[in-house]
Design an enzyme around this catalytic site. Structure first.
Site, PDB file in Angstrom:
ATOM      1  N   THR A  11      28.082  16.383  31.144  1.00 27.94           N
ATOM      2  CA  THR A  11      28.569  17.071  29.944  1.00 27.94           C
ATOM      3  C   THR A  11      28.471  16.163  28.736  1.00 27.94           C
ATOM      4  O   THR A  11      28.465  14.932  28.862  1.00 27.94           O
ATOM      5  CB  THR A  11      30.047  17.492  30.110  1.00 27.94           C
ATOM      6  OG1 THR A  11      30.855  16.309  30.304  1.00 27.94           O
ATOM      7  CG2 THR A  11      30.230  18.422  31.299  1.00 27.94           C
ATOM      8  N   ASP A  63      32.371   8.227  27.892  1.00 27.26           N
ATOM      9  CA  ASP A  63      31.848   7.002  28.483  1.00 27.26           C
ATOM     10  C   ASP A  63      31.502   5.984  27.405  1.00 27.26           C
ATOM     11  O   ASP A  63      31.867   4.814  27.496  1.00 27.26           O
ATOM     12  CB  ASP A  63      30.611   7.347  29.320  1.00 27.26           C
ATOM     13  CG  ASP A  63      29.994   6.115  29.964  1.00 27.26           C
ATOM     14  OD1 ASP A  63      30.676   5.474  30.788  1.00 27.26           O
ATOM     15  OD2 ASP A  63      28.838   5.787  29.659  1.00 27.26           O
ATOM     16  N   ASP A 103      33.495   2.372  26.500  1.00 33.46           N
ATOM     17  CA  ASP A 103      32.763   1.101  26.490  1.00 33.46           C
ATOM     18  C   ASP A 103      32.958   0.369  25.171  1.00 33.46           C
ATOM     19  O   ASP A 103      33.238  -0.839  25.135  1.00 33.46           O
ATOM     20  CB  ASP A 103      31.273   1.343  26.713  1.00 33.46           C
ATOM     21  CG  ASP A 103      30.954   1.741  28.143  1.00 33.46           C
ATOM     22  OD1 ASP A 103      31.774   1.475  29.035  1.00 33.46           O
ATOM     23  OD2 ASP A 103      29.867   2.326  28.364  1.00 33.46           O
TER      24      ASP A 103
END
Length: 219
Positions: free
Chosen positions: A60, A67, A71
């Protein structure tokens, strides 16, 4: 009833990474081994969320952004503490944080505008540096690991030089963290160059999208 994207398996892994990052930040000023243990666990989970997304068919745009943001925020937190530990290099850490966030954000936005679900999907006709960086998993892993190792070494050096080892070029033993910092520094520098290239290429891609949209409006 429609699917709940927020409860997809890879996104649940992403939430766990956020929690680990927050707890790592709590221990960051005083407990280096606890902090790094939590930080590495978060990075370890990062290696699995993409696999989980593909395995369960749950790729998605939200997951890709989650993500990337996780990070970038974890790296930003490390830069903040390094700026605190080494105030004489505060400006350098600030600029590194700006480069890291801006290059990835522009690249992510460019990817999504072009209809790609992940900033790691690269057009094979695009810049050769980014093509090798994002399509060769070993190259991506090596540079990201070396980059993290450099900053982690600086973090540990604030507390101690680490176990002392004899070196052929000096009669005085060097600490492990000092050796790791020197060894990983050139690759960290290459990673920053890649980030600059990434930002430039993504900016050009966005400009191409703008020109295409403006051309359609005039026609």
């Amino acid at each position: 009833m429609g699917e709940n994207v927020f409860l997809f398996v890879p996104n649940l892994i992403g939430y766990a990474r956020v929690v680990l990052c927050i707890v790592a930040c709590y221990f960051m000023p005083t407990s280096p081994w606890t902090c790094i243990g939590l930080y590495l666990l978060s990075e370890f989970l990062d290696a699995f969320d993409g696999h989980a997304a593909r395995y369960f068919g749950q790729c998605t745009k939200f997951g890709a952004v989650l993500d990337m943001v996780t990070d970038r925020c974890s790296t930003l937190c490390l830069f903040v503490i390094l700026g605190h530990f080494y105030p004489e290099y505060l400006l350098a850490f600030q600029m590194l944080a700006v480069l890291d966030i801006s290059s990835h954000w522009i690249h992510m936005y460019s990817s999504l505008v072009r209809g790609e679900q992940s900033h790691k999907i690269i057009d094979l006709s695009a810049n050769p540096i980014l093509r090798h960086y994002y399509t060769n998993k070993m190259v991506l892993f090596f540079f990201c690991s070396a980059n993290e190792l450099f900053f982690a070494s600086l973090y540990f050096l604030h507390f101690s030089a680490g176990p002392m080892l004899p070196v052929p070029w000096d009669s005085v033993p060097w600490g492990v963290w000092t050796l790791m910092a020197y060894a990983s520094a050139p690759f960290c520098m290459c990673k920053q160059i890649i980030s600059i290239v990434q930002m430039v290429v993504a900016s050009k891609n966005l400009a191409l999208v703008d020109m295409s949209e403006r051309s359609k409006l005039r026609s």
